[in-house]
Every structure is written in C-alpha cells, then in structure tokens.
Design an enzyme around this catalytic site. Structure first.
Site, PDB file in Angstrom:
ATOM      1  CG  ASP A   8      62.656  55.952  35.472  1.00  0.00           C
ATOM      2  OD1 ASP A   8      61.574  55.317  35.395  1.00  0.00           O
ATOM      3  OD2 ASP A   8      63.742  55.404  35.715  1.00  0.00           O
ATOM      4  CB  CYS A  65      62.178  54.308  38.800  1.00  0.00           C
ATOM      5  SG  CYS A  65      62.781  53.520  40.301  1.00  0.00           S
ATOM      6  CB  THR A  67      63.925  48.543  41.057  1.00  0.00           C
ATOM      7  OG1 THR A  67      64.623  49.777  41.263  1.00  0.00           O
ATOM      8  CG2 THR A  67      64.672  47.689  40.036  1.00  0.00           C
ATOM      9  CG  HIS A  98      53.954  51.437  62.828  1.00  0.00           C
ATOM     10  ND1 HIS A  98      54.414  50.199  63.222  1.00  0.00           N
ATOM     11  CD2 HIS A  98      52.678  51.545  63.311  1.00  0.00           C
ATOM     12  CE1 HIS A  98      53.461  49.588  63.936  1.00  0.00           C
ATOM     13  NE2 HIS A  98      52.397  50.371  63.986  1.00  0.00           N
ATOM     14  CG  HIS A 133      54.417  54.541  65.725  1.00  0.00           C
ATOM     15  ND1 HIS A 133      55.322  53.500  65.693  1.00  0.00           N
ATOM     16  CD2 HIS A 133      53.240  54.015  66.139  1.00  0.00           C
ATOM     17  CE1 HIS A 133      54.714  52.378  66.045  1.00  0.00           C
ATOM     18  NE2 HIS A 133      53.451  52.663  66.333  1.00  0.00           N
TER      19      HIS A 133
HETATM   20  C1  RB5 Z   1      66.209  52.560  34.428  1.00  0.00           C
HETATM   21  O1  RB5 Z   1      66.741  51.654  33.555  1.00  0.00           O
HETATM   22  C2  RB5 Z   1      66.274  52.020  35.840  1.00  0.00           C
HETATM   23  O2  RB5 Z   1      67.593  51.965  36.270  1.00  0.00           O
HETATM   24  C3  RB5 Z   1      65.443  52.886  36.775  1.00  0.00           C
HETATM   25  O3  RB5 Z   1      64.142  52.939  36.310  1.00  0.00           O
HETATM   26  C4  RB5 Z   1      65.339  52.426  38.215  1.00  0.00           C
HETATM   27  O4  RB5 Z   1      64.951  51.096  38.296  1.00  0.00           O
HETATM   28  C5  RB5 Z   1      66.453  52.746  39.088  1.00  0.00           C
HETATM   29  O5  RB5 Z   1      66.467  52.429  40.286  1.00  0.00           O
END
Ligand code: RB5
Length: 141
Positions: A8, A65, A67, A98, A133
């Site tokens: 993203d 993304c 996180t 695994h 596995h």
């Molecule tokens: C975008 O602001 C953020 O929410 C997205 O990149 C991600 O971390 C969502 O899990």
C-alpha cells in the site's frame, strides 16, 4: 524464480527498493501495485498478489504495508495462501521450513530496508522441510 510483490502507500518506498534488491540477486518479480504513495486500501493489493500466486504466475509473494499486519490478515483470507508476518531471521526461516509459507508480509514502519532485504533473502532461499509438517499445513485447507 519469479515472485509477486505489492504494497500500500505505507510500503511503497520499501517495495521500490526491494524490487531493485531482487533484481540484483537474480529474482524476477511481478509488481501488483500500488504505484505511488497516495493513500490506498491494502486488501486490494493483497488480493491481486494472491491471485498471481494461485494462477501460477508467481511462486511466492512479498506484501508490504505499515505494520505488515493488515496485509497478512487480508492474504490469509485467501484459500491456498499461507502468509507470515516476518520481522526476525529465525521466524522467517522457520515459517518456510515448517509452514511452507508462500507469502511474506513486511512492516515498512517497523523494520528498516536492510533487515527487510535480509529477511526476503532468507524467505526466498529456504525450502519446506515436508514430513510431519505437510500433514499439518494440509489441515489448513
Ligand atoms: C496505513 O496507514 C496502515 O494502516 C497500513 O499500511 C497497515 O499498517 C495496515 O495494517
């Protein structure tokens, strides 16, 4: 090896640098977007990437993304996809050994580019152990 990569807006810069790293290490890639850092919805790009894997156009995928969590939740909704959030070397190695994970998810706001590239190298070069596995991952389906 050909892989798919997507992000993203939060992961866009990391995706662009990762593509350069992949090329330098002889890995071919299909870019499933996004194509700039304008705010967008990560599930759209997760779904595009999963489609490339399930169609056989790509062997594995890298989703990025902020996180890595949103991308991993979205990808794991798709049957046949085993997505792992990767932020350390040990877990990245063992999710291949695994879990036979076929998608790795990275958090561009959590880890730096150097670690992300090292984790990608581990993910793409570690083979599934099979054996006991295999039965376990078949239970996912
Ligand atoms: C975008 O602001 C953020 O929410 C997205 O990149 C991600 O971390 C969502 O899990």
């Amino acid at each position: 090896m050909k892989i798919a990569i997507a992000s993203d807006h939060a992961g866009y810069q990391m995706k662009e640098q990762m593509k350069q790293h992949l090329t330098e290490t002889g890995v071919e890639w299909i870019d499933c977007g996004t194509n700039n850092d304008t705010s967008c919805d990560y599930p759209v790009f997760a779904q595009k990437l999963c489609h490339e894997i399930l169609c056989g156009n790509a062997e594995k995928g890298i989703l990025i993304c902020g996180t890595g969590i949103g991308m991993s939740i979205a990808a794991n909704k798709v049957r046949g996809i085993r997505a792992a959030l990767c932020s350390d070397c040990f877990s990245t190695k063992y999710t291949r050994l695994h879990n036979d994970s076929n998608v790795m998810c990275l958090g561009a706001r959590v880890i730096g580019q150097g670690l992300a590239e090292e984790l990608a190298d581990i993910f793409l070069n570690t083979f599934f152990e099979g054996g006991k596995h295999l039965k376990r991952i078949e239970m996912f389906e």
